[in-house]
Design a protein around this motif. Structure first.
Motif, PDB file in Angstrom:
ATOM      1  N   CYS A   1       7.010   5.189   1.246  1.00 20.76           N
ATOM      2  CA  CYS A   1       6.551   4.975   2.629  1.00 20.76           C
ATOM      3  C   CYS A   1       6.015   6.248   3.263  1.00 20.76           C
ATOM      4  O   CYS A   1       5.283   6.185   4.237  1.00 20.76           O
TER       5      CYS A   1
ATOM      6  N   GLY B   1       3.003   3.962   3.328  1.00 25.42           N
ATOM      7  CA  GLY B   1       3.171   2.674   2.677  1.00 25.42           C
ATOM      8  C   GLY B   1       2.968   1.491   3.608  1.00 25.42           C
ATOM      9  O   GLY B   1       2.540   0.415   3.183  1.00 25.42           O
ATOM     10  N   TYR B   2       3.252   1.689   4.882  1.00 27.51           N
ATOM     11  CA  TYR B   2       3.053   0.610   5.859  1.00 27.51           C
ATOM     12  C   TYR B   2       1.561   0.343   6.058  1.00 27.51           C
ATOM     13  O   TYR B   2       1.120  -0.814   6.023  1.00 27.51           O
TER      14      TYR B   2
ATOM     15  N   THR C   1       0.127  -1.328   2.988  1.00 27.34           N
ATOM     16  CA  THR C   1       0.455  -2.750   2.898  1.00 27.34           C
ATOM     17  C   THR C   1      -0.372  -3.562   3.894  1.00 27.34           C
ATOM     18  O   THR C   1      -0.841  -4.661   3.564  1.00 27.34           O
ATOM     19  N   ARG C   2      -0.562  -3.028   5.094  1.00 29.85           N
ATOM     20  CA  ARG C   2      -1.432  -3.719   6.057  1.00 29.85           C
ATOM     21  C   ARG C   2      -2.834  -3.881   5.479  1.00 29.85           C
ATOM     22  O   ARG C   2      -3.445  -4.945   5.585  1.00 29.85           O
TER      23      ARG C   2
ATOM     24  N   ARG D   1      -2.774  -6.603   2.715  1.00 27.62           N
ATOM     25  CA  ARG D   1      -2.607  -7.962   3.253  1.00 27.62           C
ATOM     26  C   ARG D   1      -3.825  -8.437   4.054  1.00 27.62           C
ATOM     27  O   ARG D   1      -4.126  -9.618   4.070  1.00 27.62           O
TER      28      ARG D   1
ATOM     29  N   VAL E   1       4.901  -6.184  -2.881  1.00 26.74           N
ATOM     30  CA  VAL E   1       4.968  -4.752  -2.593  1.00 26.74           C
ATOM     31  C   VAL E   1       6.420  -4.376  -2.340  1.00 26.74           C
ATOM     32  O   VAL E   1       7.079  -4.966  -1.481  1.00 26.74           O
TER      33      VAL E   1
ATOM     34  N   LEU F   1       8.532  -1.286  -1.026  1.00 25.97           N
ATOM     35  CA  LEU F   1       8.415  -0.036  -0.288  1.00 25.97           C
ATOM     36  C   LEU F   1       9.656   0.808  -0.565  1.00 25.97           C
ATOM     37  O   LEU F   1      10.780   0.331  -0.394  1.00 25.97           O
TER      38      LEU F   1
ATOM     39  N   CYS G   1       4.675  -5.636   8.419  1.00 24.00           N
ATOM     40  CA  CYS G   1       3.377  -5.362   7.810  1.00 24.00           C
ATOM     41  C   CYS G   1       3.188  -6.101   6.486  1.00 24.00           C
ATOM     42  O   CYS G   1       2.116  -6.038   5.901  1.00 24.00           O
TER      43      CYS G   1
ATOM     44  N   VAL H   1       5.578  -6.164   3.649  1.00 27.23           N
ATOM     45  CA  VAL H   1       6.274  -5.657   2.470  1.00 27.23           C
ATOM     46  C   VAL H   1       7.233  -6.729   1.945  1.00 27.23           C
ATOM     47  O   VAL H   1       7.864  -7.444   2.720  1.00 27.23           O
ATOM     48  N   SER H   2       7.322  -6.843   0.634  1.00 24.71           N
ATOM     49  CA  SER H   2       8.212  -7.827   0.021  1.00 24.71           C
ATOM     50  C   SER H   2       9.670  -7.378   0.059  1.00 24.71           C
ATOM     51  O   SER H   2      10.559  -8.173   0.347  1.00 24.71           O
TER      52      SER H   2
END
Length: 117
Positions: free
Chosen positions: A63, A70-71, A74-75, A78, A90, A92, A108, A110-111
């Motif tokens: 992250c 990482g946020y 991921t945004r 997606r 994903v 994180l 955002c 994240v899995s």
């Protein structure tokens, strides 16, 4: 029992961390799950370039990347990539999994959020 083990032998995993030692550790962990194809990148920006060329099955990203955390990555994944890539799981990785960081990751897309050992 063998059927209880997670086998990622056929998976391509993208590992993203700006620390070489952390990348090596993540690589060892996923090797233990049977991953034969690991792609390592030192930054989220490099990961974006890779994903514009080819898909992967799983993304594990730190992250705290100084260029693109990482946020934000991921945004981007997606919102800006086509299906089915935008649905790639994903994970994180963070040094501090405070409730606010977990919520931000969830918001955002994240899995999973896991803490570094």
């Amino acid at each position: 029992m063998a059927e209880d083990r997670i086998n990622l032998e056929q998976s391509t995993v993208l590992l993203v961390d700006d620390t070489p030692q952390a990348l090596d550790m993540l690589g060892s962990i996923f090797q233990g799950f049977g991953v034969k194809e690991q792609i390592k990148r030192p930054s989220a920006v490099e990961a974006v370039k890779l994903l514009q060329q080819r898909p992967v099955d799983l993304i594990v990203i730190d992250c705290g990347d100084p260029e693109m955390d990482g946020y934000a990555f991921t945004r981007w994944l997606r919102r800006e990539t086509p299906a089915p890539m935008r649905y790639t799981p994903v994970i994180l990785v963070t040094g501090h999994a405070s409730q606010s960081k977990v919520q931000e990751g969830r918001d955002c897309g994240v899995s999973f959020v896991i803490t570094k050992p």
